[in-house]
Design an enzyme around this catalytic site. Sequence first.
Site, mmCIF file in Angstrom:
data_model
loop_
_atom_site.group_PDB
_atom_site.id
_atom_site.type_symbol
_atom_site.label_atom_id
_atom_site.label_comp_id
_atom_site.label_asym_id
_atom_site.label_seq_id
_atom_site.Cartn_x
_atom_site.Cartn_y
_atom_site.Cartn_z
ATOM 1 N N LYS A 129 1.841 0.441 7.388
ATOM 2 C CA LYS A 129 3.138 0.662 7.214
ATOM 3 C C LYS A 129 4.119 0.038 6.915
ATOM 4 C CE LYS A 129 2.727 3.647 10.291
ATOM 5 N NZ LYS A 129 1.281 3.719 10.962
ATOM 6 N N THR A 130 4.795 -0.083 7.338
ATOM 7 C CA THR A 130 6.185 -1.314 7.480
ATOM 8 C C THR A 130 5.832 -2.624 6.569
ATOM 9 O OG1 THR A 130 6.608 -0.729 10.385
ATOM 10 C CG2 THR A 130 7.497 -2.844 8.928
ATOM 11 N N ASP B 273 11.847 3.944 7.555
ATOM 12 C CA ASP B 273 10.078 3.648 9.185
ATOM 13 C C ASP B 273 10.502 4.514 10.154
ATOM 14 O OD1 ASP B 273 7.935 2.610 9.667
ATOM 15 O OD2 ASP B 273 9.224 0.420 10.010
ATOM 16 N N GLU B 274 9.182 5.184 10.216
ATOM 17 C CA GLU B 274 9.173 5.689 11.902
ATOM 18 C C GLU B 274 9.862 6.791 11.321
ATOM 19 O OE1 GLU B 274 7.283 4.035 14.610
ATOM 20 O OE2 GLU B 274 7.450 2.075 14.246
ATOM 21 N N GLN C 244 2.144 8.812 16.303
ATOM 22 C CA GLN C 244 3.188 8.230 17.247
ATOM 23 C C GLN C 244 4.196 8.867 17.968
ATOM 24 O OE1 GLN C 244 2.234 3.842 16.612
ATOM 25 N NE2 GLN C 244 1.324 4.646 14.486
ATOM 26 N N ARG D 160 -1.511 -0.960 20.356
ATOM 27 C CA ARG D 160 -0.230 -2.255 20.354
ATOM 28 C C ARG D 160 -1.192 -3.672 19.788
ATOM 29 N NH1 ARG D 160 2.192 -0.945 17.152
ATOM 30 N NH2 ARG D 160 1.403 0.921 17.191
HETATM 31 P P1 ATP Z 1 2.348 1.187 13.250
HETATM 32 O O1 ATP Z 1 2.032 2.295 13.310
HETATM 33 O O2 ATP Z 1 2.082 0.178 14.268
HETATM 34 O O3 ATP Z 1 3.985 0.739 12.741
HETATM 35 P P2 ATP Z 1 2.161 0.049 10.823
HETATM 36 O O4 ATP Z 1 1.794 0.616 10.048
HETATM 37 O O5 ATP Z 1 3.239 -0.576 10.249
HETATM 38 O O6 ATP Z 1 1.223 -0.571 12.567
HETATM 39 P P3 ATP Z 1 2.037 -3.088 10.053
HETATM 40 O O7 ATP Z 1 2.770 -3.629 11.276
HETATM 41 O O8 ATP Z 1 2.832 -2.671 8.827
HETATM 42 O O9 ATP Z 1 1.102 -1.486 10.431
HETATM 43 O O10 ATP Z 1 0.883 -3.852 9.349
HETATM 44 C C1 ATP Z 1 0.230 -3.907 10.720
HETATM 45 C C2 ATP Z 1 -0.699 -5.616 11.266
HETATM 46 O O11 ATP Z 1 -0.763 -5.539 9.842
HETATM 47 C C3 ATP Z 1 0.986 -6.982 10.428
HETATM 48 O O12 ATP Z 1 0.297 -8.050 11.091
HETATM 49 C C4 ATP Z 1 0.377 -6.440 9.438
HETATM 50 O O13 ATP Z 1 0.797 -8.506 8.294
HETATM 51 C C5 ATP Z 1 -1.010 -6.807 8.549
HETATM 52 N N1 ATP Z 1 -1.832 -6.081 7.829
HETATM 53 C C6 ATP Z 1 -0.920 -4.932 7.049
HETATM 54 N N2 ATP Z 1 -1.638 -4.948 5.950
HETATM 55 C C7 ATP Z 1 -1.882 -5.962 5.266
HETATM 56 C C8 ATP Z 1 -3.066 -7.007 4.032
HETATM 57 N N3 ATP Z 1 -2.767 -5.727 3.327
HETATM 58 N N4 ATP Z 1 -3.416 -7.869 4.720
HETATM 59 C C9 ATP Z 1 -3.207 -8.462 5.540
HETATM 60 N N5 ATP Z 1 -2.785 -8.341 6.620
HETATM 61 C C10 ATP Z 1 -2.490 -7.027 6.727
HETATM 62 MG MG MG Z 2 5.548 -0.027 11.584
#
Ligand code: ATP
Ligand code: MG
Length: 727
Positions: free
Chosen positions: A34-35, A221-222, A252, A604
Amino acid sequence: MSMKSLKDLNQAQLEATEYNEGPHLIVAGAGSGKTKVLTHKIAYLIEDGFNPENILSLTFTNKAANEMKERITAMIGVTKAKKLWMGTFHSILARILRTEAESLNYKKNFSIYDREDSVSLVGNVLTALNISIDDKSSSAIQHQISSLKNKMILPEEFAKFHAETPSEKKLAQVYTEYNDRLFENNSMDFDDLLLKPIQLFNNHQRILAKYKKEFKYVLVDEFQDTNKAQYEIIKLFVTGRTKLCVVGDDAQSIYGWRGAELENMLNFEKDFPKVKVFRLEQNYRSTKRILKAAGSVIKNNPGQIEKTLWTENEDGEMLSVLRCTDEKDEAFQISKQIKKEITSKKISLKDITILYRINSQSRALEEALRREKLPYKIIGGVEFYRRKEVKDIVAYLRVLANQNDEESLLRIMNFPQRGIGNTSISKMIAFARKFDLSFYSTMARIFEVIEVKERIQKNVKQFKILLDKYIDLQSKLSLTELTSALIDDLGVLKMYKEENTVESRQRYDNVQELINSIADFSKQNKGATIDDFLSDVSLFSGIDSYENDDNFITLMTIHSSKGLEFPVVFITGCEEDIFPLNKKFDSDSQVEEERRLFYVAVTRAERKVILSYARSRYRFGEVAYQDVSRFIGEIDPETIKELNNGVRKSSSRRRRAYYDELYQEDFDEFDQERRSLRVGSRVSHEKFGEGKILAINGVGDSQKISIAFEEFGTKHLLTKFAKLTLI
Ligand code: ATP
Ligand code: MG
């Protein structure tokens, strides 16, 4: 597709990144990118010709904002990235408020009160009004005021429509006076940083129009953790033409206690009718086992938004459980595990985080890590800018910037000691109120305050001369020079040196460090003023200081760990009454929030999760016998094993019973007595004297009893150790 910003995204992420029509919501589980999508979307927009000044991106911590900025900078270059409006709600709104202060009858240089300042102001208000509310502490009352502000209930409204009981009426009085004092001090508290903009925008359409025009694209975000006021602000900024992208995970949502409204997430589709919803389902962070374990816990919460989460990552290791005798043993066993991890596998210290539910858990952990010579960094804790010696100097700077800031002025009146005691200060306050003067103006007229002794009047005069000198020097010296000169003049460094205790040496270092941090700030923000620095300090939170490059183990609360990821995660204190924190959170919805917090903790982790619990723990000055957390029982048994004592695979209920059995010990001799204790009975205790039983919770050895003692207030004791006699 040659754009850098569209590289390494999967199909679903790509679609969400490229979508730029109306309002859209990306709802997806942990670690699904997402981020990452937000970051890439911003880069993509700018590559596509969108003006970075027209993008407003809101994050939950300054650290998250900085991290995003770095990634975007890598993709599109520093010149453009710098122009983005990117930061926390609080920092962005503080910036807007400084610009527009006059429309709210504030001065630009207003002070921002952190929680501690607010609590102390509440204390002063209680004294001034000479009231108390059900023996509540200033901190509890500040908390109530803050929740009212979070719900956008202002003093007038509260007094008129919500204050019915005598306590509520008193609260209304305190709340009103508290707010008036803030205004007179030309100060805002944290909650005002959200509330005032709403007032500003509602009363000044022209100003709102200006920002609406500026923010053509708003990203959040969040989103699951936005509170009512924050959501209101988003809605104010967004008109038909504004693009809006919000990102979140309802599983979350962990800030309910701070007024975050999960409802916002659930209502989003109603508030913005043409909203397009994107879902991301592939997790890139964690192993299959970790995801399965996390999923098996969170599914016990009803009413989740339906989501699937899968990963191509390997199955990975089983989650493991460490059973410990007490908090010292827990800390010791964790250090042992860490040593094993770093010697047997290629894991470095920075890959490891130790999470806990409440700050006080960190002490035992720190002790063990120090003894085992394992370098660690603690995030949060007593944060640098919250330390007494640092706040003292910052209070001086605040007064130089804003002479109406009475709280800060009172803080430094007698620091360093200049013989101005509380009695004289009270007399000055009385004088100020009587003639409707600011405290600072009262200092100028100190010789008219005849109730104050002549010797002390002279000291006040001297103090005023000192302040005026530095107020004047502000325009002639750089911020660093000004602060150094002031500290020199006050002689605080010399004072700490002469005291020569462990504590004073620490204070000495911290004041030095403050000077360094100001120098550093000035270097990084050319042309920044004292107000900018002070805003930064007030909005700084522990997590922001977090640096990932050094080789340290990271310790922090689970709340601070949101959005972060680590190869190895320890989750400590998995016990009832700690996690979930039952005592305070006993309704279903509160246990559900604790469960989401547990979900955040587990997700995490990239490769390994180690859960620990202790069967007894020193709490509230007593040894408490602990039950294993229900969350451990909820974890799918196929994903978890006991590390220091092989556990049979079993259903979650049997597993729980098994753990409970481990606790069972013989304390039969106390049983007889325990049975006769009832809510309402009067009892006597060796140390605390006589009191009345308020509540009895639980059975067996973990039974706890709450007693209102006449002299010592309410205590929570373990029945079996309390040695009570009925009277
Ligand atoms: P959270 O809910 O904990 O905030 P999130 O959904 O924001 O998580 P991110 O932090 O953006 O998730 O991504 C999680 C991990 O996965 C990061 O290390 C990111 O670089 C990796 N990642 C996300 N998408 C891809 C992709 N398409 N290919 C490779 N790595 C990815
Ligand atoms: Mg995130």
